[in-house]
Design an enzyme around this catalytic site. Sequence first.
Site: not given
Length: 219
Positions: A18, A93, A127, A160, A171
């Site tokens: 996104k 959210r 990632r 991260r 998450r």
Amino acid sequence: MSKKTLHAVLFGPPGSGKGTQGQLLADRFDVPQIGAGELFRAEIAEKTVQGKLLKEYVGSGVLVPDELVNAVITNQLKQLDLRKGFVLDGYPRNVEQATHLNRVAKINLAIQLKIPDKEAVRRLTGRVQCVECEQVYHLTDTPPIKPGICALCGGKLKKRNDDTKELIRKRLETFHFMTEPLVTYYRQQGVLLTITGEQAIPYVFEEIIKRIGKLGFKS
Ligand SMILES: [Zn+2]
């Protein structure tokens, strides 16, 4: 038909792209992109009053309260000329935040990026991000030319902190429970557009452009 101004939000699970699609969309339509994640990190880095509060919540793993999140986003929106449009990603959210947002700036397009959990896990575990310029790479999908080094600025690439398997699962759970009800909310508002986000970035983006073009959003 006159052109419609983009008052758009993008939502989807972590790893759905996104942020990337939001940036592409904002560039194509020449409107500001507001990425909630980057905005919160900037507030924390600048040690604003809200940034200090955010840091406490983020550091403790407790969900940041709606009031605080709403305040940070509202501040940012107030600095923009809303008549020119914008693209928001990473916010809202949940339905409460969406309701607040609609009072500040009426949303006329909500893009849901849909990917299976398995794909989200695959993307997030691979990632890495540049510590200097925040450019994101994927170890197998979009690897940097030199391993561990940002191709744009030469900065170091790091995972991260929240991209561990356990936190990714958490998450995703939070997304399904808290954020997915936005589908119903925005459908009722008549602004929902669902896009399958599994393909490579340029294909997903072309699909978005094609579909929103039919809705009267032309760059
Ligand atoms: Zn970099």
